[in-house]
Design an enzyme around this catalytic site. Structure first.
Site, mmCIF file in Angstrom:
data_model
loop_
_atom_site.group_PDB
_atom_site.id
_atom_site.type_symbol
_atom_site.label_atom_id
_atom_site.label_comp_id
_atom_site.label_asym_id
_atom_site.label_seq_id
_atom_site.Cartn_x
_atom_site.Cartn_y
_atom_site.Cartn_z
ATOM 1 N N ARG A 102 0.921 -1.243 0.099
ATOM 2 C CA ARG A 102 -0.005 0.000 0.112
ATOM 3 C C ARG A 102 0.654 1.276 0.012
ATOM 4 O O ARG A 102 2.033 1.099 0.079
ATOM 5 C CB ARG A 102 -0.930 -0.090 1.369
ATOM 6 N N ASP A 126 8.594 -10.352 7.344
ATOM 7 C CA ASP A 126 8.855 -9.349 8.232
ATOM 8 C C ASP A 126 10.254 -8.959 8.416
ATOM 9 O O ASP A 126 11.042 -9.575 8.762
ATOM 10 C CB ASP A 126 8.208 -9.774 9.698
ATOM 11 N N ASN A 130 11.622 0.903 1.286
ATOM 12 C CA ASN A 130 10.575 1.699 1.500
ATOM 13 C C ASN A 130 9.531 1.613 2.972
ATOM 14 O O ASN A 130 9.201 2.389 3.370
ATOM 15 C CB ASN A 130 9.493 1.502 0.404
ATOM 16 N N SER A 150 12.717 10.794 5.174
ATOM 17 C CA SER A 150 11.525 11.586 5.491
ATOM 18 C C SER A 150 11.952 13.047 5.773
ATOM 19 O O SER A 150 13.233 13.165 6.341
ATOM 20 C CB SER A 150 10.969 11.076 6.848
ATOM 21 N N TYR A 170 11.138 8.390 15.155
ATOM 22 C CA TYR A 170 11.074 8.386 13.835
ATOM 23 C C TYR A 170 12.261 9.384 13.022
ATOM 24 O O TYR A 170 12.829 9.065 11.987
ATOM 25 C CB TYR A 170 9.633 8.694 13.478
ATOM 26 N N ALA A 199 14.708 10.541 14.395
ATOM 27 C CA ALA A 199 16.116 10.002 14.525
ATOM 28 C C ALA A 199 16.585 8.862 13.630
ATOM 29 O O ALA A 199 17.575 8.770 12.853
ATOM 30 C CB ALA A 199 16.524 9.624 15.834
ATOM 31 N N LYS A 219 15.272 8.299 10.589
ATOM 32 C CA LYS A 219 15.356 8.728 9.180
ATOM 33 C C LYS A 219 16.539 9.471 8.941
ATOM 34 O O LYS A 219 17.359 9.218 7.859
ATOM 35 C CB LYS A 219 14.154 9.580 8.650
HETATM 36 N N1 LIG Z 1 3.058 8.803 4.243
HETATM 37 C C1 LIG Z 1 3.851 9.935 4.615
HETATM 38 O O1 LIG Z 1 3.424 10.766 4.945
HETATM 39 C C2 LIG Z 1 5.574 9.591 4.679
HETATM 40 C C3 LIG Z 1 6.134 10.832 4.942
HETATM 41 C C4 LIG Z 1 7.706 10.826 4.935
HETATM 42 C C5 LIG Z 1 8.228 9.474 4.581
HETATM 43 N N2 LIG Z 1 7.377 8.553 4.581
HETATM 44 C C6 LIG Z 1 8.188 7.209 4.449
HETATM 45 O O2 LIG Z 1 7.672 6.491 3.357
HETATM 46 C C7 LIG Z 1 7.696 5.064 3.778
HETATM 47 C C8 LIG Z 1 6.350 4.360 3.086
HETATM 48 O O3 LIG Z 1 5.374 4.950 4.140
HETATM 49 P P1 LIG Z 1 3.533 4.858 3.549
HETATM 50 O O4 LIG Z 1 2.893 6.002 4.144
HETATM 51 O O5 LIG Z 1 3.336 4.388 2.410
HETATM 52 O O6 LIG Z 1 3.487 3.786 4.739
HETATM 53 P P2 LIG Z 1 2.158 2.844 4.973
HETATM 54 O O7 LIG Z 1 0.912 3.175 4.057
HETATM 55 O O8 LIG Z 1 2.117 2.673 6.322
HETATM 56 O O9 LIG Z 1 2.421 1.309 4.455
HETATM 57 C C9 LIG Z 1 3.430 0.670 5.208
HETATM 58 C C10 LIG Z 1 4.083 -0.543 4.282
HETATM 59 O O10 LIG Z 1 5.391 -1.084 4.971
HETATM 60 C C11 LIG Z 1 5.050 -2.457 5.347
HETATM 61 N N3 LIG Z 1 5.547 -2.728 6.553
HETATM 62 C C12 LIG Z 1 5.578 -2.068 7.829
HETATM 63 N N4 LIG Z 1 6.432 -3.033 8.396
HETATM 64 C C13 LIG Z 1 7.245 -3.812 7.837
HETATM 65 C C14 LIG Z 1 7.964 -4.821 8.249
HETATM 66 N N5 LIG Z 1 8.465 -5.040 9.263
HETATM 67 N N6 LIG Z 1 8.115 -5.912 7.075
HETATM 68 C C15 LIG Z 1 7.462 -5.868 5.927
HETATM 69 N N7 LIG Z 1 6.740 -4.747 5.597
HETATM 70 C C16 LIG Z 1 6.507 -3.657 6.633
HETATM 71 C C17 LIG Z 1 3.413 -2.588 5.271
HETATM 72 O O11 LIG Z 1 2.908 -3.897 5.209
HETATM 73 P P3 LIG Z 1 1.574 -4.340 5.954
HETATM 74 O O12 LIG Z 1 0.548 -3.956 5.293
HETATM 75 O O13 LIG Z 1 1.724 -5.770 5.629
HETATM 76 O O14 LIG Z 1 1.747 -4.335 7.318
HETATM 77 C C18 LIG Z 1 3.046 -1.738 4.306
HETATM 78 O O15 LIG Z 1 3.115 -2.206 3.124
HETATM 79 C C19 LIG Z 1 7.857 4.790 4.992
HETATM 80 O O16 LIG Z 1 9.434 4.467 5.085
HETATM 81 C C20 LIG Z 1 7.528 6.196 5.530
HETATM 82 O O17 LIG Z 1 8.520 6.376 6.787
HETATM 83 C C21 LIG Z 1 5.966 8.544 4.779
#
Ligand SMILES: NC(=O)c1ccc[n+]([C@@H]2O[C@H](COP(=O)([O-])OP(=O)(O)OC[C@H]3O[C@@H](n4cnc5c(N)ncnc54)[C@H](OP(=O)(O)O)[C@@H]3O)[C@@H](O)[C@H]2O)c1
Length: 255
Positions: A18, A64, A91, A147, A160, A162, A164
């Site tokens: 996702r 995981d 990611n 991030s 978080y 720290a 990143k």
């Molecule tokens: N969204 C934001 O505003 C934002 C801003 C800055 C940076 N980011 C960074 O962008 C990246 C993606 O964020 P997102 O918003 O797309 O996240 P998200 O919608 O919460 O999706 C997270 C994804 O990571 C997977 N995941 C989490 N822990 C895992 C693990 N231990 N092993 C394997 N898969 C794992 C989840 O799988 P399951 O569904 O199976 O749990 C899911 O596919 C992250 O690194 C986040 O820190 C996001």
């Protein structure tokens, strides 16, 4: 960007069921790549993502990655399936509230451990195993998703920010070390992006502040982050190794 760059390239994206990972999987598949979709728990959502990708060279890899044996198993299974890993996108990430003036010590230590296990140690371990494979096959690209929080402070989620900031530093160290092996390492640092993570971790007050801070008056769309990831993974971007691309709509500028 030359979209033919990714024809027959084998790309592994962690957390691709996702959000930003899913948008990145779609973008790579639309540009001809074979995509490995890693996820942790939500198989239904991962299957839906798989079904949306154009082309037929894509596979799910449930693992995981926060467990060190999981990181090794993921790269092993990917290389068994595709023979070669060309692009790794680290990611997957998590974010947990732990305000220092609100939580007890157990909550505090839990948040630091869990955040670092996923956001830093998993990426480090996957870089290790990916590099072993890429050194044998002649090279590759690694893109780590960081991030804006690495630079501007995360008062409600200090672990978080720290994790990143450490991911940025690790990526730059590896960019130097791996360049002689033809392995390029880059970072994309998004600001708030319309995904489940943003929906869960933003209080209504934070959401309001965020829109006020944004000159665009909106969050990023996942596909805008994916665009920067594809750029760093493309052949022509090799000399940008070590860079950190901000995708935050000019909401936080650094020089
Ligand atoms: N969204 C934001 O505003 C934002 C801003 C800055 C940076 N980011 C960074 O962008 C990246 C993606 O964020 P997102 O918003 O797309 O996240 P998200 O919608 O919460 O999706 C997270 C994804 O990571 C997977 N995941 C989490 N822990 C895992 C693990 N231990 N092993 C394997 N898969 C794992 C989840 O799988 P399951 O569904 O199976 O749990 C899911 O596919 C992250 O690194 C986040 O820190 C996001």
């Amino acid at each position: 960007m030359d979209s033919s760059n990714f024809q027959k390239k084998n790309v592994l994206i962690t957390g691709a069921s996702r959000g930003i990972g899913k948008a990145t999987a779609l973008a790579f598949a639309q540009n001809g790549a074979n995509v490995g979709i890693n996820f942790r728990t939500n198989k239904e959502e991962a299957l839906r993502t798989l079904a949306e990708l154009p082309g037929d060279g894509h596979h799910l890899f449930q693992q995981d990655i926060s467990k060190k044996e999981g990181a090794k198993a993921l790269i092993d299974h990917f290389v068994e399936k595709y023979s070669q890993l060309d692009v790794l996108v680290n990611n997957a990430g998590i974010s947990i509230f732990h305000e220092i003036d609100q939580v007890d010590f157990d909550h505090w230590t839990h948040a630091w451990e869990k955040t670092f296990e996923t956001n830093l140690f998993a990426a480090a371990n996957l870089c290790y195993w990916a590099a072993q494979s890429m050194m044998k096959s002649g090279g590759g690209h690694i893109v780590n998703v960081s991030s804006r929080g690495a630079f501007r402070g995360e008062p409600t989620k200090p672990a978080y920010g720290a994790s990143k900031a450490a991911l940025n530093a690790m990526s730059q160290s590896l960019a130097k070390k791996l360049a002689p092996h033809n392995i390029f390492v880059g970072v994309v640092a998004p600001g708030f992006t319309e995904t489940e993570m943003a929906a869960k971790t933003l209080t209504p007050e934070e959401r309001e502040n965020l829109l006020r801070e944004s000159p665009f008056k909106r969050m990023a769309q996942p596909k805008e982050v994916a665009h920067a990831i594809l750029f760093l993974a493309s052949e022509g971007a090799a000399y940008t190794s070590g860079t950190i691309i901000d995708v935050n709509g000019a909401s936080y500028l650094r020089s």
